[in-house]
Design a protein around this motif. Structure first.
Motif, PDB file in Angstrom:
ATOM      1  N   ARG A  82      14.475  -6.350   6.174  1.00 37.19           N
ATOM      2  CA  ARG A  82      13.393  -7.128   5.614  1.00 37.19           C
ATOM      3  C   ARG A  82      13.320  -8.422   6.225  1.00 37.19           C
ATOM      4  O   ARG A  82      12.070  -8.826   6.675  1.00 37.19           O
ATOM      5  N   ARG A  83      14.119  -9.131   6.640  1.00 36.00           N
ATOM      6  CA  ARG A  83      14.078 -10.279   6.975  1.00 36.00           C
ATOM      7  C   ARG A  83      13.295 -10.447   8.608  1.00 36.00           C
ATOM      8  O   ARG A  83      12.355 -11.186   8.934  1.00 36.00           O
ATOM      9  N   LEU A  84      14.081  -9.311   9.275  1.00 33.30           N
ATOM     10  CA  LEU A  84      13.503  -8.992  10.641  1.00 33.30           C
ATOM     11  C   LEU A  84      12.090  -8.646  10.733  1.00 33.30           C
ATOM     12  O   LEU A  84      11.182  -9.080  11.308  1.00 33.30           O
ATOM     13  N   LEU A  85      11.500  -7.666   9.589  1.00 37.69           N
ATOM     14  CA  LEU A  85      10.031  -7.576   9.699  1.00 37.69           C
ATOM     15  C   LEU A  85       9.235  -8.665   9.345  1.00 37.69           C
ATOM     16  O   LEU A  85       8.084  -8.551   9.774  1.00 37.69           O
ATOM     17  N   GLU A  86       9.834  -9.550   8.345  1.00 35.72           N
ATOM     18  CA  GLU A  86       8.902 -10.584   7.981  1.00 35.72           C
ATOM     19  C   GLU A  86       8.599 -11.592   9.184  1.00 35.72           C
ATOM     20  O   GLU A  86       7.640 -12.101   9.310  1.00 35.72           O
ATOM     21  N   ASN A  87       9.814 -11.652  10.059  1.00 35.93           N
ATOM     22  CA  ASN A  87       9.525 -12.508  11.131  1.00 35.93           C
ATOM     23  C   ASN A  87       8.644 -11.896  12.184  1.00 35.93           C
ATOM     24  O   ASN A  87       7.868 -12.418  12.831  1.00 35.93           O
ATOM     25  N   TYR A  88       8.747 -10.286  12.245  1.00 35.33           N
ATOM     26  CA  TYR A  88       7.911  -9.697  13.323  1.00 35.33           C
ATOM     27  C   TYR A  88       6.476  -9.830  12.847  1.00 35.33           C
ATOM     28  O   TYR A  88       5.634 -10.113  13.763  1.00 35.33           O
ATOM     29  N   PHE A  89       6.041  -9.686  11.826  1.00 37.99           N
ATOM     30  CA  PHE A  89       4.650  -9.789  11.462  1.00 37.99           C
ATOM     31  C   PHE A  89       4.343 -11.107  11.243  1.00 37.99           C
ATOM     32  O   PHE A  89       3.171 -11.609  11.935  1.00 37.99           O
TER      33      PHE A  89
END
Length: 484
Positions: free
Chosen positions: A244-251
């Motif tokens: 989840r943290r990676l996806l938040e940073n990605y978007f």
């Protein structure tokens, strides 16, 4: 209490023998077929005339969770045969009420008296897909859905089809002849397409790397059914939180540029979407919705295309029939009208969605005391609405275990025997907003496969599906591809 005891005794008398419901080869009868103590979920109010919801906790500590994830369809069908359309099951430290069959699911999904909320999803996936559209309720859901609908107009869909054509053709050709694990090849390809269509980024150019993003999505999806629901190092829950943290940073890293641009990708469309009343998404809403939409788009598309490819391999006459239609379109990349004209793929897709629903259970929570088919459900009950039983009901389908695409044709339309006979996209106010987009992508993908290859599996091959999160073939679906 005496009435409940009598119902439990009557249920015991009419429970089918272990051989009454077909089971897969490796079922452990000690657990799946065991007779655990039957109990009432809650006593109905005195004088209500309602029956209690009956069920059992299953094995100590873990409940039935391992068997639910291991056996999926077979487990659900066995429980339905034992208890009927309304029952409860112990799993994940909770008692989960199952509503199966067309009428029970209709009551929950139409939800006329607002007795069922999306809070049930939060128990499973809120930490990983916080405030995705599927987790929102009532007025807030209507508002967000109204804004998001601007990103799924026919004009937008036609643009997405144009964007997805080149990467699908390139990706399918890149496989080459041989024996790939098709599920994983399809999953990578659908993520690449989602990256381009949703983000307008070449799959190989982003600093995060699509392999890391794919792992993040897989971890977030699988975490929802973790038995240990704490961030223990090495556990599924901890991996989901990292994802989840990676996806938040990605978007989040791309959001300012998307706000400033006037692109035609889905991310830009959400940034630009405005209702007639001037409602728009804030930055946090866009990130949350993109994480959810990317997961929903590429996971369900992968499952559906994998199931279609399997059934086309097992039934080569249908593969040839679909191929002939695709070849008649010529060599140009198909537009939206061309994809909609592929009638054979449409029939095969609907039958594959029936036999292998990408989302086999829809979570809900009761907001107040309510009843379903004469059974009492107290407020705060965690509920699972299952399409599985509906899709195999002999009341709705002829020879329901058989692959039979013409059942969806104009002369039969077995899916119309009941409003909820066929519900791979859910139903009611929360019916999947991206169902048309997903259907177009699946048809575009299979169209490119049919133009490029023939494929087969051994005559005695049947995939085993893993239900830890969404259904996945445990062996990756090995197929033999040959250039046509």
């Amino acid at each position: 209490m005496a009435g409940t005891a009598a119902r439990i005794a009557a249920l015991r008398e009419r429970m089918p023998p272990l051989t009454a419901v077909p089971l897969p080869r490796a079922v452990d009868e000690r657990w799946l077929g065991a007779r655990f103590p039957v109990r009432a979920l809650a006593e109905p109010p005195s004088g209500s005339g309602l029956a209690p919801v009956l069920g059992d906790d299953g094995p100590p500590v873990v409940g039935h969770a391992p068997d639910m994830m291991r056996f999926g369809l077979e487990f659900t069908m066995r429980r339905f045969a034992q208890y009927g359309p309304v029952y409860w099951t112990g799993a994940f430290g909770r008692r989960i009420v199952s509503l199966s069959g067309p009428e029970a699911t209709r009551i929950a999904l139409v939800n006329k008296d607002k007795a069922f909320s999306q809070e049930g999803w939060k128990f499973f996936i809120e930490r990983f897909f916080d405030r995705g559209l599927m987790l929102l309720d009532f007025g807030e859901h209507r508002l967000h859905r109204g804004i998001m609908q601007q990103a799924f107009t026919r004009e937008r869909l036609a643009g997405y089809v144009t964007q997805m054509g080149p990467p699908l053709r390139e990706g399918v050709r890149a496989w080459g002849a041989g024996g790939p694990r098709l599920y994983w090849a399809l999953k990578q390809l659908t993520l690449d397409v989602a990256t381009r269509v949703f983000m307008a980024l070449p799959a190989e150019s982003d600093e995060f790397g699509t392999a890391r993003i794919n792992r993040a999505f897989v971890s977030a999806v699988r975490a929802g059914t973790a038995i240990v629901r704490y961030p223990v190092p090495g556990g599924r829950w901890a991996a989901g939180l990292r994802g989840r943290r990676l996806l938040e940073n990605y978007f989040g890293a791309s959001l300012p540029a998307k706000r400033a641009a006037d692109g035609d990708d889905l991310f830009s469309a959400l940034c630009q979407a405005t209702t007639e009343d001037g409602d728009r998404f804030g930055d946090a809403d866009i990130v949350n919705h993109m994480i959810f939409l990317m997961m929903a788009a590429h996971d369900t598309t992968t499952i559906t295309s994998s199931a279609m490819a399997y059934y086309l391999a097992k039934h080569p006459e249908w593969q040839e029939r679909a191929r002939a239609e695709s070849l008649r379109l010529g060599d140009d990349l198909p537009d939206i009208e061309a994809l909609e004209s592929l009638e054979t793929l449409d029939l095969v897709m609907k039958e594959a969605l029936r036999l292998r629903a990408p989302v086999p259970s829809l979570a809900r929570m009761t907001t107040k005391d309510t009843e379903v088919l004469g059974h009492y459900l107290p407020a705060g009950a965690l509920v699972a609405v299952s399409p599985t039983v509906n899709h195999f009901s002999p009341e709705c389908w002829t020879d329901p275990m058989r692959f039979d695409p013409p059942r969806f044709g104009p002369d039969r339309r077995e899916d119309k025997t009941h409003r909820f006979a066929w519900m791979p996209f859910g139903g009611g106010a929360h019916k999947c907003i991206g169902l048309r987009f997903g259907g177009l992508e699946v048809k575009a993908l299979l169209h490119e496969m049919l133009r490029t290859y023939r494929w087969s599996v051994p005559a005695d091959y049947t995939p085993k599906w893993d239900y830890v999160s969404l259904p996945v073939p445990t062996d990756g679906l090995p197929v033999q591809l040959t250039y046509r």
